[in-house]
Design a protein around this motif. Sequence first.
Motif, PDB file in Angstrom:
ATOM      1  N   ARG A  47       0.835  -1.206   0.000  1.00 25.72           N
ATOM      2  CA  ARG A  47       0.000   0.000   0.000  1.00 25.72           C
ATOM      3  C   ARG A  47       0.867   1.252   0.000  1.00 25.72           C
ATOM      4  O   ARG A  47       0.673   2.156  -0.818  1.00 25.72           O
ATOM      5  CB  ARG A  47      -0.922   0.014   1.205  1.00 25.72           C
ATOM      6  N   VAL A 115     -12.156  -1.052  -6.167  1.00 28.76           N
ATOM      7  CA  VAL A 115     -13.345  -1.323  -5.366  1.00 28.76           C
ATOM      8  C   VAL A 115     -14.615  -1.252  -6.212  1.00 28.76           C
ATOM      9  O   VAL A 115     -15.499  -2.101  -6.093  1.00 28.76           O
ATOM     10  CB  VAL A 115     -13.422  -0.339  -4.176  1.00 28.76           C
ATOM     11  N   CYS A 136     -14.281   7.561  -8.340  1.00 27.53           N
ATOM     12  CA  CYS A 136     -14.549   7.252  -6.937  1.00 27.53           C
ATOM     13  C   CYS A 136     -14.041   8.393  -6.080  1.00 27.53           C
ATOM     14  O   CYS A 136     -13.191   9.165  -6.494  1.00 27.53           O
ATOM     15  CB  CYS A 136     -13.919   5.930  -6.521  1.00 27.53           C
ATOM     16  N   GLY A 138     -12.966   8.551  -2.034  1.00 26.47           N
ATOM     17  CA  GLY A 138     -12.835   7.800  -0.792  1.00 26.47           C
ATOM     18  C   GLY A 138     -12.117   6.498  -1.049  1.00 26.47           C
ATOM     19  O   GLY A 138     -11.124   6.455  -1.764  1.00 26.47           O
ATOM     20  N   SER A 139     -12.623   5.407  -0.500  1.00 25.33           N
ATOM     21  CA  SER A 139     -11.979   4.095  -0.650  1.00 25.33           C
ATOM     22  C   SER A 139     -12.094   3.617  -2.083  1.00 25.33           C
ATOM     23  O   SER A 139     -13.176   3.301  -2.554  1.00 25.33           O
ATOM     24  CB  SER A 139     -12.632   3.089   0.293  1.00 25.33           C
ATOM     25  N   CYS A 140     -10.972   3.590  -2.784  1.00 23.99           N
ATOM     26  CA  CYS A 140     -10.982   3.249  -4.206  1.00 23.99           C
ATOM     27  C   CYS A 140     -10.283   1.938  -4.530  1.00 23.99           C
ATOM     28  O   CYS A 140     -10.701   1.218  -5.416  1.00 23.99           O
ATOM     29  CB  CYS A 140     -10.322   4.359  -5.015  1.00 23.99           C
ATOM     30  N   ASN A 142      -8.407  -1.647  -3.021  1.00 23.80           N
ATOM     31  CA  ASN A 142      -8.073  -2.604  -1.970  1.00 23.80           C
ATOM     32  C   ASN A 142      -6.692  -3.174  -2.251  1.00 23.80           C
ATOM     33  O   ASN A 142      -6.406  -3.583  -3.376  1.00 23.80           O
ATOM     34  CB  ASN A 142      -9.073  -3.765  -1.932  1.00 23.80           C
ATOM     35  N   THR A 148      -6.064  -7.019   4.307  1.00 24.54           N
ATOM     36  CA  THR A 148      -6.625  -6.166   3.272  1.00 24.54           C
ATOM     37  C   THR A 148      -6.659  -4.749   3.811  1.00 24.54           C
ATOM     38  O   THR A 148      -7.233  -4.495   4.862  1.00 24.54           O
ATOM     39  CB  THR A 148      -8.046  -6.613   2.886  1.00 24.54           C
ATOM     40  N   MET A 150      -6.806  -0.368   2.532  1.00 26.55           N
ATOM     41  CA  MET A 150      -7.413   0.465   1.499  1.00 26.55           C
ATOM     42  C   MET A 150      -6.489   1.615   1.100  1.00 26.55           C
ATOM     43  O   MET A 150      -5.713   2.107   1.904  1.00 26.55           O
ATOM     44  CB  MET A 150      -8.721   1.071   2.022  1.00 26.55           C
ATOM     45  N   ASN A 152      -7.231   5.380  -0.467  1.00 27.03           N
ATOM     46  CA  ASN A 152      -8.295   6.351  -0.725  1.00 27.03           C
ATOM     47  C   ASN A 152      -7.798   7.392  -1.711  1.00 27.03           C
ATOM     48  O   ASN A 152      -6.633   7.790  -1.680  1.00 27.03           O
ATOM     49  CB  ASN A 152      -8.710   7.052   0.568  1.00 27.03           C
ATOM     50  N   ASN A 162      -5.966   4.602   4.267  1.00 22.96           N
ATOM     51  CA  ASN A 162      -7.152   4.604   5.128  1.00 22.96           C
ATOM     52  C   ASN A 162      -6.759   4.409   6.564  1.00 22.96           C
ATOM     53  O   ASN A 162      -5.923   3.682   6.933  1.00 22.96           O
ATOM     54  CB  ASN A 162      -8.097   3.500   4.701  1.00 22.96           C
TER      55      ASN A 162
END
Length: 162
Positions: A47, A115, A136, A138-140, A142, A148, A150, A152, A162
């Motif tokens: 990430r 997502v 999107c 926010g949470s886009c 994964n 898992t 996120m 954003n 996130n």
Amino acid sequence: MLKFSMSKQAGFTLVELVTTIILISILAVVVLPRLFTQSSYSAYSLRNEFISELRQVQQKALNNTDRCFRVTVSGTGYQVSQFSTRNGAVCSGTALSPNPLYTEAFQGGAQLVLVSTNSSNFSLDFDIDGSTSLACNGSCINVIANDTVMINVSSEGYIYAN
């Protein structure tokens, strides 16, 4: 004359045995699970690496208004390409190089999943304002490994964890 035969017995004392058992149990609990499974940090590492990559490509797009930069994600890795023209927020024209600028492979079965479509194959284009072609806010994305987590993306183009 009386002779006492004292035989010496070889062995460990109780303190030595208890100490050894305690050390082995600590190793079994702490070290061995880390040797046989992937680290739970792999999702966090991927990430952070991908957020850095997206921010770098975003900066290139902001600084080069005559070119377009695209990050293409597949199930096995991602690559960054540069295009000659842009049409709004979407890269168009021909790639400036037949080969991508660079390619990075995922390790240990990790993957990135969009997502909104639940797909591991997608691309992100950046416009001159730094916002992405993703629909999107926010949470886009994964990041899937042992855990898992996120990624954003805000509508203004801010990319954060996130």
